[in-house]
Every structure is written in C-alpha cells, then in structure tokens.
Enzyme design. Structure first.
Site, short mmCIF file in Angstrom:
data_model
loop_
_atom_site.label_atom_id
_atom_site.label_comp_id
_atom_site.label_asym_id
_atom_site.label_seq_id
_atom_site.Cartn_x
_atom_site.Cartn_y
_atom_site.Cartn_z
N LEU A 133 0.84 -1.20 0.00
CA LEU A 133 0.00 0.00 0.00
C LEU A 133 0.87 1.25 0.00
O LEU A 133 0.73 2.11 -0.85
CB LEU A 133 -0.93 -0.01 1.22
CG LEU A 133 -1.80 1.23 1.42
CD1 LEU A 133 -2.77 1.41 0.25
CD2 LEU A 133 -2.57 1.14 2.75
N THR A 166 7.32 -5.11 4.02
CA THR A 166 7.83 -6.28 4.73
C THR A 166 7.77 -7.48 3.80
O THR A 166 6.76 -7.72 3.16
CB THR A 166 6.99 -6.55 5.99
OG1 THR A 166 7.05 -5.41 6.84
CG2 THR A 166 7.51 -7.76 6.75
N GLU A 370 1.76 -0.07 9.95
CA GLU A 370 0.31 -0.23 9.77
C GLU A 370 -0.49 0.90 10.42
O GLU A 370 -1.51 0.68 11.07
CB GLU A 370 -0.13 -1.61 10.28
CG GLU A 370 0.48 -2.72 9.44
CD GLU A 370 -0.13 -4.07 9.68
OE1 GLU A 370 -1.31 -4.15 10.08
OE2 GLU A 370 0.57 -5.07 9.46
#
Length: 390
Positions: A133, A166, A370
């Site tokens: 994202l 990640t 996040e």
C-alpha cells in the site's frame, strides 16, 4: 546470549483444540525459533525455513476457512499464536501477521473461483505474502498513491514503486493497491501479483535499527502484466479493501507488541531475582518491584484490549475503533516496557549479551507500522466525534 525461555502465559482459550494449538506453537518456538533469534537477527538472516515449517504445521492460515487450506480459528486464538511467536522472535510473529494481512483481500473480497484457485497455496503451500500500500511519497496519506494499473484488453499493466514493504524481495505474492481511475480513494483497485512476475523487482533491504532479519524494501512494478482474474473486488474498491484489511492487521501488530513486551518483562524478572547488590537480589528493592508491577499490569491491560477487539471481530460486530485502541495502547506499552527492562538490567541491558536492548529496538517500529500511533489517535477520535462515524 540466546534468549531465555519465558514463563508461559496462562491463557484463556475457548477450546481444547485451541489449547493444543498454543502448546504446538510453544514447542516450535522453544525448539526452532528462540535458540537462533539473537544470532540470526544480528546477522540479518531471514528465517525462511521457519516460515516453511509454520506453513507445514498449518500456522500460516489460521484465521481463514478450512475449505481453502486455512485453520478456521477464531481471531481470538490466532492473535494469541502471534503473541507467542513474537515473544520468541518478532521477525517471525510480524511476518505471520503480514502474511495474514496479504491474504485478506483475496479471502474477503475474491470470487469463489479466485479463492479456490489461489488461497490453498497461499495458506498452506509454503508461500509467503506481502502487502503493498505505502509508497515513497504516500505513507499515512495512503489515498494519494501513484502506482498505476492500466487496462490492456483482458490484462492490467501495473507500473510504480511501493515502499516499506515487509518481505519485499522474498515474497511469493504481493497484494498491490494501484490507481485505476480518478484521484483519491475511489480510484484505487486491488490486485494479486505473483512474486516472480516479469517486471517485479526489489531494491536492497533498508538498513534498520531493529528487525534486521525481516527484509523491508521498496518493490518496483515495471510494466507488470496480470490478468483481470487477479483483480480483487470491484474496480475502485481497493482503498476500502485496504482499510478493512488494516483493521484486522492492527490487531496483529497489537498482539506482536504484547509478545515483545512479555519477553522483556520475563527477562527483567529473571535478571532482577538473580542479580544481587547490597547483599540481596535487586528485586527486593521497592523501586524495582514497583517497575516490574507496572510493566506486568500494562501488559495484561494490553492483552485484554486486543482480545476484546478480537472477540468483537469474531462476532461480526464493528471493531475498527477497538483495533486502533489496541494497536495504540499495546505498541506504546511495548516501547515503555522494553525501555524499563533495559533500565532494570543496567549496563548489561545496554549490551547485546542480553536480549533487552534488541527488544527495545524492535518495539519502536511497532509504533510506526500499519498506521502510526498518531494516525490511530485520529481514527479513534473520528469514531468518537467525527462525521465519518455517523
């Protein structure tokens, strides 16, 4: 020095099956993860064999449906597995959380045909996923992403760069958010991209202060062609999918944070009861006893918070606000507890001979990934007072 085995947390689990699962995870952690954690983190070694073992043991698809190769476990149970793994080595716990996040779009928004075709290998076939994202210029402002997907017949051609990924460069599949239409959140679509697709490449991993064994890298998509059968959800639905995935992913980060905090507390208690000064263990001094008591209390509060949010999710009730609260509280707790653990160990806490300093370095990133904790506060406040909550 290898990490000491912690005192097992007395968990409240809903079934005998869940208790057996936690026992299995603890056994794997004790035999395969914890003994090598310090050495491999220092060397920056990615534990791919551990993830293969977890896949073979059915631990990479726990919250997903059994019919697609998942474990059909409640989120309440899955998160406690994550906590156990993160306490042994955060690279592993966080990696399982990210893999679960990467599979969410397909499991929740894919067609029956897509789920049947792709999910079994993703959940139990030894594959490892990544979630794409963020970009170099769009982090917290994720809706401003620039990666594009352009329709070409029955295919899509994806071009752009994702950042802070990640498993970047080692993942077998990427869940990618790309712009297919207008500016803003309504012009974003989700795609499932194979890691070996032509045009997919990764930059060298970032050099980080902690989590050195977990590769974090930019991922480049240079005219990557995928079929429309790899589009997840409707065109323009990608941003909503991304936010929905992050609600669950934040619970994973919260559980990992409590795992790290618990490991740091166990280390501090062990040291304080063995280290003697002025003729007695330093754990007998009130100042340190109060520090340990505060550390333990915050950990228990964080665990209760993430489990309460998980139970809401398991019941099909709204849980976004509680997920943000859990991520905020648990990661702040991990930072405070690991810092206090270093203080309790004194000079030894500042050396790599003990794992406390590694826990402290690793805890910091959990306040960032996040959704930073400042973003979590915005999410919580929006639910309390903003028009979006109504």
């Amino acid at each position: 020095m290898t990490d000491r085995a912690p005192q097992p947390v007395d968990r409240l689990l809903p079934s005998d099956e869940a208790r057996d699962l936690i026992s299995l995870v603890r056994d794997i952690a004790q035999r395969e993860i914890r003994p090598k954690a310090a050495e491999e983190e220092e060397a920056g070694l990615f534990p791919r064999k551990v993830f293969t073992l977890l896949s073979d043991s059915g631990l990479l698809g726990l919250p997903y449906a059994y019919e697609y190769g998942g474990g059909d476990q409640e989120y309440e149970v899955y998160l406690q597995v994550l906590e156990e793994l993160a306490a042994a080595r955060l690279t592993v716990g966080l990696g399982v959380s990210v893999h679960t996040l990467a599979g969410y779009a397909l499991a929740a928004y894919g067609t029956e045909q897509q789920r049947g075709r792709f999910l079994p290998a993703m959940l139990g076939g030894g594959l490892l996923g990544a979630y794409c994202l963020s970009e170099p210029a769009s982090g917290s402002d994720a809706a401003s992403l620039r990666t594009k997907a352009v329709r070409d017949g029955d295919d899509w051609v994806i071009t752009g760069t994702k950042a802070w990924i990640t498993h970047g460069g080692v993942a077998d599949f990427y869940t990618v958010m790309a712009r297919t239409g207008e500016e803003g959140p309504r012009g974003i679509t989700a795609f499932l991209v194979p890691g070996d697709a032509e045009g997919v490449g990764a930059a060298p991993p970032e050099k980080k202060m902690g989590l050195k064994g977990s590769p974090t890298a930019q991922v480049h998509f240079d005219g990557v062609r995928v079929g429309d059968d790899r589009r997840l959800g409707e065109e323009g639905q990608g941003f909503a999918i991304a936010l929905s995935a992050l609600d669950s992913g934040r619970l994973g980060i919260a559980a990992c944070a409590i795992g790290v905090a618990q490991a740091a507390l166990d280390e501090a208690v062990t040291y304080a009861t063995q280290r003697r000064q002025f003729g007695k263990p330093i754990a007998d001094f009130q100042g340190l006893r109060f520090m340990l008591a505060d550390m333990a209390t915050q950990i228990e509060a964080g665990r209760a918070l993430y489990l309460a949010a998980a139970r809401l999710r398991d019941e099909g009730r709204p849980f976004a606000k509680q997920a943000a609260m859990a991520k905020l509280h648990c990661t702040d707790t991990a930072m405070k507890v690991t810092t206090d653990a270093v203080q309790i160990l004194g000079g030894y806490g500042y050396t790599a001979d003990f794992p406390a300093e590694r826990y402290m370095r690793e805890a910091k990133v959990l306040q960032i990934v996040e959704g930073t904790n400042q973003i979590q506060r915005m999410v919580i406040a929006r639910h309390l007072a903003g028009p979006e909550s109504r």
